[in-house]
Design a protein around this motif. Sequence first.
Motif, PDB file in Angstrom:
ATOM      1  N   UNK A  10       0.815  -1.223   0.000  1.00 29.76           N
ATOM      2  CA  UNK A  10       0.000   0.000   0.000  1.00 29.76           C
ATOM      3  C   UNK A  10       0.847   1.270   0.000  1.00 29.76           C
ATOM      4  N   UNK A  11       0.361   2.275  -0.701  1.00 29.44           N
ATOM      5  CA  UNK A  11       0.991   3.592  -0.656  1.00 29.44           C
ATOM      6  C   UNK A  11       0.735   4.202   0.713  1.00 29.44           C
ATOM      7  N   UNK A  12       1.662   5.041   1.157  1.00 26.72           N
ATOM      8  CA  UNK A  12       1.450   5.779   2.397  1.00 26.72           C
ATOM      9  C   UNK A  12       2.263   7.054   2.344  1.00 26.72           C
ATOM     10  N   UNK A  13       2.022   7.915   3.287  1.00 23.76           N
ATOM     11  CA  UNK A  13       2.681   9.216   3.321  1.00 23.76           C
ATOM     12  C   UNK A  13       4.061   9.044   3.950  1.00 23.76           C
ATOM     13  N   UNK A  14       5.026   8.617   3.149  1.00 22.98           N
ATOM     14  CA  UNK A  14       6.376   8.344   3.628  1.00 22.98           C
ATOM     15  C   UNK A  14       7.107   9.663   3.858  1.00 22.98           C
ATOM     16  N   UNK A  15       7.799   9.761   4.984  1.00 20.01           N
ATOM     17  CA  UNK A  15       8.511  10.988   5.338  1.00 20.01           C
ATOM     18  C   UNK A  15       9.928  10.947   4.786  1.00 20.01           C
ATOM     19  N   UNK A  16      10.205  11.835   3.838  1.00 21.49           N
ATOM     20  CA  UNK A  16      11.515  11.916   3.199  1.00 21.49           C
ATOM     21  C   UNK A  16      12.084  13.317   3.361  1.00 21.49           C
ATOM     22  N   UNK A  17      13.421  13.393   3.353  1.00 15.71           N
ATOM     23  CA  UNK A  17      14.095  14.695   3.368  1.00 15.71           C
ATOM     24  C   UNK A  17      15.474  14.525   2.731  1.00 15.71           C
ATOM     25  N   UNK A  18      16.069  15.634   2.292  1.00  6.94           N
ATOM     26  CA  UNK A  18      17.446  15.542   1.796  1.00  6.94           C
ATOM     27  C   UNK A  18      18.359  15.071   2.926  1.00  6.94           C
ATOM     28  N   UNK A  19      19.380  14.311   2.586  1.00 10.26           N
ATOM     29  CA  UNK A  19      20.340  13.819   3.574  1.00 10.26           C
ATOM     30  C   UNK A  19      20.889  14.994   4.375  1.00 10.26           C
ATOM     31  N   UNK A  20      20.951  14.851   5.680  1.00  8.25           N
ATOM     32  CA  UNK A  20      21.457  15.911   6.552  1.00  8.25           C
ATOM     33  C   UNK A  20      22.915  16.251   6.224  1.00  8.25           C
ATOM     34  N   UNK A  21      23.669  15.290   5.743  1.00  5.76           N
ATOM     35  CA  UNK A  21      25.050  15.524   5.305  1.00  5.76           C
ATOM     36  C   UNK A  21      25.001  15.814   3.809  1.00  5.76           C
ATOM     37  N   UNK A  22      24.972  17.071   3.455  1.00  2.52           N
ATOM     38  CA  UNK A  22      24.783  17.467   2.055  1.00  2.52           C
ATOM     39  C   UNK A  22      25.875  16.933   1.134  1.00  2.52           C
ATOM     40  N   UNK A  23      27.018  16.525   1.676  1.00  4.29           N
ATOM     41  CA  UNK A  23      28.093  15.969   0.837  1.00  4.29           C
ATOM     42  C   UNK A  23      27.691  14.634   0.228  1.00  4.29           C
ATOM     43  N   UNK A  24      26.800  13.902   0.902  1.00  2.00           N
ATOM     44  CA  UNK A  24      26.375  12.602   0.364  1.00  2.00           C
ATOM     45  C   UNK A  24      25.342  12.772  -0.743  1.00  2.00           C
ATOM     46  N   UNK A  25      24.554  13.815  -0.664  1.00  5.92           N
ATOM     47  CA  UNK A  25      23.627  14.139  -1.739  1.00  5.92           C
ATOM     48  C   UNK A  25      22.426  13.229  -1.879  1.00  5.92           C
ATOM     49  N   UNK A  26      22.188  12.347  -0.938  1.00  6.43           N
ATOM     50  CA  UNK A  26      21.066  11.425  -1.032  1.00  6.43           C
ATOM     51  C   UNK A  26      19.853  11.916  -0.274  1.00  6.43           C
ATOM     52  N   UNK A  27      18.979  10.972  -0.008  1.00  6.44           N
ATOM     53  CA  UNK A  27      17.764  11.256   0.750  1.00  6.44           C
ATOM     54  C   UNK A  27      17.768  10.419   2.027  1.00  6.44           C
ATOM     55  N   UNK A  28      16.964  10.862   2.985  1.00  7.44           N
ATOM     56  CA  UNK A  28      16.748  10.113   4.218  1.00  7.44           C
ATOM     57  C   UNK A  28      15.256   9.867   4.363  1.00  7.44           C
ATOM     58  N   UNK A  29      14.944   8.800   5.077  1.00  8.53           N
ATOM     59  CA  UNK A  29      13.562   8.445   5.373  1.00  8.53           C
ATOM     60  C   UNK A  29      13.435   8.319   6.881  1.00  8.53           C
ATOM     61  N   UNK A  30      12.278   8.715   7.400  1.00 10.12           N
ATOM     62  CA  UNK A  30      12.061   8.594   8.849  1.00 10.12           C
ATOM     63  C   UNK A  30      11.566   7.194   9.167  1.00 10.12           C
ATOM     64  N   UNK A  31      12.302   6.509  10.021  1.00  9.42           N
ATOM     65  CA  UNK A  31      11.945   5.163  10.448  1.00  9.42           C
ATOM     66  C   UNK A  31      11.134   5.275  11.737  1.00  9.42           C
ATOM     67  N   UNK A  32       9.850   4.938  11.679  1.00  7.98           N
ATOM     68  CA  UNK A  32       8.973   5.078  12.840  1.00  7.98           C
ATOM     69  C   UNK A  32       9.331   4.106  13.963  1.00  7.98           C
ATOM     70  N   UNK A  33       9.951   2.982  13.636  1.00 12.30           N
ATOM     71  CA  UNK A  33      10.320   2.031  14.685  1.00 12.30           C
ATOM     72  C   UNK A  33      11.612   2.444  15.389  1.00 12.30           C
ATOM     73  N   UNK A  34      12.591   2.901  14.634  1.00 14.09           N
ATOM     74  CA  UNK A  34      13.859   3.350  15.235  1.00 14.09           C
ATOM     75  C   UNK A  34      13.769   4.787  15.732  1.00 14.09           C
ATOM     76  N   UNK A  35      12.712   5.486  15.302  1.00 12.95           N
ATOM     77  CA  UNK A  35      12.480   6.887  15.664  1.00 12.95           C
ATOM     78  C   UNK A  35      13.659   7.783  15.298  1.00 12.95           C
ATOM     79  N   UNK A  36      14.134   7.589  14.065  1.00  7.75           N
ATOM     80  CA  UNK A  36      15.221   8.437  13.580  1.00  7.75           C
ATOM     81  C   UNK A  36      15.249   8.416  12.059  1.00  7.75           C
ATOM     82  N   UNK A  37      15.959   9.389  11.503  1.00  7.44           N
ATOM     83  CA  UNK A  37      16.157   9.477  10.063  1.00  7.44           C
ATOM     84  C   UNK A  37      17.295   8.553   9.673  1.00  7.44           C
ATOM     85  N   UNK A  38      17.089   7.787   8.587  1.00  7.51           N
ATOM     86  CA  UNK A  38      18.106   6.862   8.094  1.00  7.51           C
ATOM     87  C   UNK A  38      18.271   7.062   6.593  1.00  7.51           C
TER      88      UNK A  38
END
Length: 154
Positions: A10-38
């Motif tokens: 199922x589709x869901x409202x996944x929480x995404x953001x640009x990687x906090x370390x801009x040198x990596x240039x990727x994206x991060x997703x919020x993990x609701x179980x670990x309660x952190x951005x990965x």
Amino acid sequence: MNDFPRLNLPLFDIALRPDADSRRGGMEVYDVLRRKWVALTPEEWVRQHFVNFLLSQRNFPASFMANEVGLKLNNTQRRVDTIVYTKTLKPLVVIEYKAPEIAITQAVFDQAVRYNSVFGASYLIVSNGMRHFCCRYTPPGYTFLRDIPGYTEL
């Protein structure tokens, strides 16, 4: 997200953001179980969708689930992708994820079985986001189920 395929989940409202370390240039997703951005990888894309499926469609309690659980196997440190526990915190389900382009093969099941030799869970689930398999462990072997049961059915 254009870089990742539409999954058989199922589709869901996944929480995404640009990687906090801009040198990596990727994206991060919020993990609701670990309660952190990965870091958002293809396997993490599958994990987050599958966890959402278990929470929203199969009524698995988030408080009995954990991502990236460490284990020692043959003197090597490993990590199980997701573990679901009983109310008494006994491992109930071991879940192994692969990226969508990785085929679910016997080797993938063998990996999950090896991890489960440490945990002794009654169920194994393997998913690449496109195909999902669930089996019940009853010594001496595994029996595949038609579908992934709800938490109360386990």
